[in-house]
Design a protein around this motif. Structure first.
Motif, mmCIF file in Angstrom:
data_model
loop_
_atom_site.group_PDB
_atom_site.id
_atom_site.type_symbol
_atom_site.label_atom_id
_atom_site.label_comp_id
_atom_site.label_asym_id
_atom_site.label_seq_id
_atom_site.Cartn_x
_atom_site.Cartn_y
_atom_site.Cartn_z
ATOM 1 N N PHE A 6 -105.149 -49.997 134.846
ATOM 2 C CA PHE A 6 -104.970 -49.088 135.975
ATOM 3 C C PHE A 6 -103.764 -49.526 136.803
ATOM 4 N N LYS A 7 -103.683 -50.797 137.093
ATOM 5 C CA LYS A 7 -102.568 -51.321 137.891
ATOM 6 C C LYS A 7 -101.236 -51.173 137.153
ATOM 7 N N LYS A 8 -101.288 -51.203 135.839
ATOM 8 C CA LYS A 8 -100.071 -51.037 135.044
ATOM 9 C C LYS A 8 -99.497 -49.626 135.225
ATOM 10 N N TYR A 9 -100.362 -48.619 135.222
ATOM 11 C CA TYR A 9 -99.911 -47.229 135.299
ATOM 12 C C TYR A 9 -99.873 -46.675 136.713
ATOM 13 N N LYS A 37 -109.991 -47.541 154.744
ATOM 14 C CA LYS A 37 -108.985 -46.861 155.561
ATOM 15 C C LYS A 37 -108.379 -45.649 154.853
ATOM 16 N N LEU A 38 -108.544 -45.567 153.549
ATOM 17 C CA LEU A 38 -107.935 -44.474 152.792
ATOM 18 C C LEU A 38 -108.714 -43.176 152.987
ATOM 19 N N LYS A 39 -107.991 -42.089 153.185
ATOM 20 C CA LYS A 39 -108.613 -40.775 153.311
ATOM 21 C C LYS A 39 -108.669 -40.061 151.965
ATOM 22 N N SER A 40 -107.931 -40.557 150.994
ATOM 23 C CA SER A 40 -107.949 -39.986 149.649
ATOM 24 C C SER A 40 -107.746 -41.113 148.644
ATOM 25 N N PHE A 41 -108.169 -40.853 147.440
ATOM 26 C CA PHE A 41 -108.008 -41.828 146.359
ATOM 27 C C PHE A 41 -107.202 -41.165 145.246
ATOM 28 N N ILE A 42 -105.896 -41.205 145.409
ATOM 29 C CA ILE A 42 -104.994 -40.548 144.475
ATOM 30 C C ILE A 42 -104.077 -41.599 143.870
ATOM 31 N N GLY A 43 -104.122 -41.699 142.553
ATOM 32 C CA GLY A 43 -103.202 -42.569 141.842
ATOM 33 C C GLY A 43 -102.060 -41.726 141.303
ATOM 34 N N VAL A 44 -100.839 -42.212 141.433
ATOM 35 C CA VAL A 44 -99.674 -41.453 140.989
ATOM 36 C C VAL A 44 -98.954 -42.238 139.898
ATOM 37 N N HIS A 45 -98.647 -41.542 138.829
ATOM 38 C CA HIS A 45 -97.850 -42.136 137.747
ATOM 39 C C HIS A 45 -96.803 -41.103 137.348
ATOM 40 N N ASN A 46 -95.556 -41.457 137.476
ATOM 41 C CA ASN A 46 -94.473 -40.540 137.110
ATOM 42 C C ASN A 46 -94.211 -40.597 135.614
ATOM 43 N N ILE A 47 -94.030 -39.429 135.021
ATOM 44 C CA ILE A 47 -93.734 -39.316 133.595
ATOM 45 C C ILE A 47 -92.340 -38.717 133.465
ATOM 46 N N THR A 48 -91.507 -39.363 132.673
ATOM 47 C CA THR A 48 -90.137 -38.900 132.484
ATOM 48 C C THR A 48 -90.056 -37.901 131.332
ATOM 49 N N LYS A 55 -92.506 -39.325 120.299
ATOM 50 C CA LYS A 55 -93.386 -38.870 119.212
ATOM 51 C C LYS A 55 -94.846 -39.247 119.461
ATOM 52 N N ASN A 56 -95.093 -40.251 120.300
ATOM 53 C CA ASN A 56 -96.457 -40.662 120.633
ATOM 54 C C ASN A 56 -96.869 -40.211 122.036
ATOM 55 N N ALA A 57 -96.238 -39.142 122.530
ATOM 56 C CA ALA A 57 -96.471 -38.691 123.900
ATOM 57 C C ALA A 57 -97.947 -38.399 124.173
ATOM 58 N N VAL A 58 -98.600 -37.687 123.293
ATOM 59 C CA VAL A 58 -100.008 -37.325 123.525
ATOM 60 C C VAL A 58 -100.867 -38.583 123.614
ATOM 61 N N LYS A 59 -100.662 -39.506 122.710
ATOM 62 C CA LYS A 59 -101.419 -40.763 122.714
ATOM 63 C C LYS A 59 -101.129 -41.564 123.990
ATOM 64 N N ASN A 60 -99.866 -41.679 124.357
ATOM 65 C CA ASN A 60 -99.475 -42.468 125.531
ATOM 66 C C ASN A 60 -99.994 -41.851 126.828
ATOM 67 N N ILE A 61 -99.854 -40.551 126.960
ATOM 68 C CA ILE A 61 -100.313 -39.880 128.172
ATOM 69 C C ILE A 61 -101.835 -39.890 128.253
ATOM 70 N N SER A 62 -102.499 -39.774 127.120
ATOM 71 C CA SER A 62 -103.966 -39.871 127.100
ATOM 72 C C SER A 62 -104.419 -41.235 127.611
ATOM 73 N N LYS A 63 -103.714 -42.284 127.234
ATOM 74 C CA LYS A 63 -104.037 -43.639 127.692
ATOM 75 C C LYS A 63 -103.898 -43.736 129.210
ATOM 76 N N ILE A 64 -102.861 -43.106 129.755
ATOM 77 C CA ILE A 64 -102.646 -43.123 131.204
ATOM 78 C C ILE A 64 -103.821 -42.452 131.910
ATOM 79 N N PHE A 65 -104.230 -41.279 131.420
ATOM 80 C CA PHE A 65 -105.375 -40.590 132.021
ATOM 81 C C PHE A 65 -106.670 -41.379 131.830
ATOM 82 N N GLU A 66 -106.822 -41.988 130.674
ATOM 83 C CA GLU A 66 -108.026 -42.761 130.373
ATOM 84 C C GLU A 66 -108.226 -43.906 131.361
ATOM 85 N N THR A 67 -107.146 -44.517 131.798
ATOM 86 C CA THR A 67 -107.264 -45.642 132.734
ATOM 87 C C THR A 67 -107.764 -45.198 134.109
ATOM 88 N N ALA A 68 -107.617 -43.916 134.437
ATOM 89 C CA ALA A 68 -108.094 -43.401 135.721
ATOM 90 C C ALA A 68 -109.562 -42.999 135.678
#
Length: 84
Positions: A6-9, A37-48, A55-68
């Motif tokens: 999670f901290k990685k992404y 103190k937080l009013k929301s719990f939003i994690g942001v990860h920018n994708i270029t 070629k592994n975009a679906v796998k990589n992006i799925s991993k990012i969502f999986e960590t959340a």
């Protein structure tokens, strides 16, 4: 959060509407004070464009969502408990 993936992404949670003080009813030195103190719990990860065209975009992006998922599960459980 201690989840390394999670901290990685998602380097931190959104701080935009953060309270200045711990809410009433909680000790100022509460170990979870910074999260309270937080009013929301939003994690942001920018994708270029390069990330999207990889070629592994679906796998990589799925991993990012999986960590959340643990955060989403925690919030879902907490909200469900409030409704009951």
């Amino acid at each position: 959060m201690d989840n390394k993936d999670f901290k990685k992404y998602y380097t931190e949670l959104d701080q935009e509407h953060r309270l200045k003080n711990v809410p009433q009813g909680f000790e100022k030195e509460d170990p979870m004070g910074e999260y309270l103190k937080l009013k929301s719990f939003i994690g942001v990860h920018n994708i270029t464009n390069k990330d999207l065209s990889d070629k592994n975009a679906v796998k990589n992006i799925s991993k990012i969502f999986e960590t959340a998922k643990p955060l989403n599960d925690f919030l879902d459980t907490s909200i469900s408990n409030l409704k009951n």
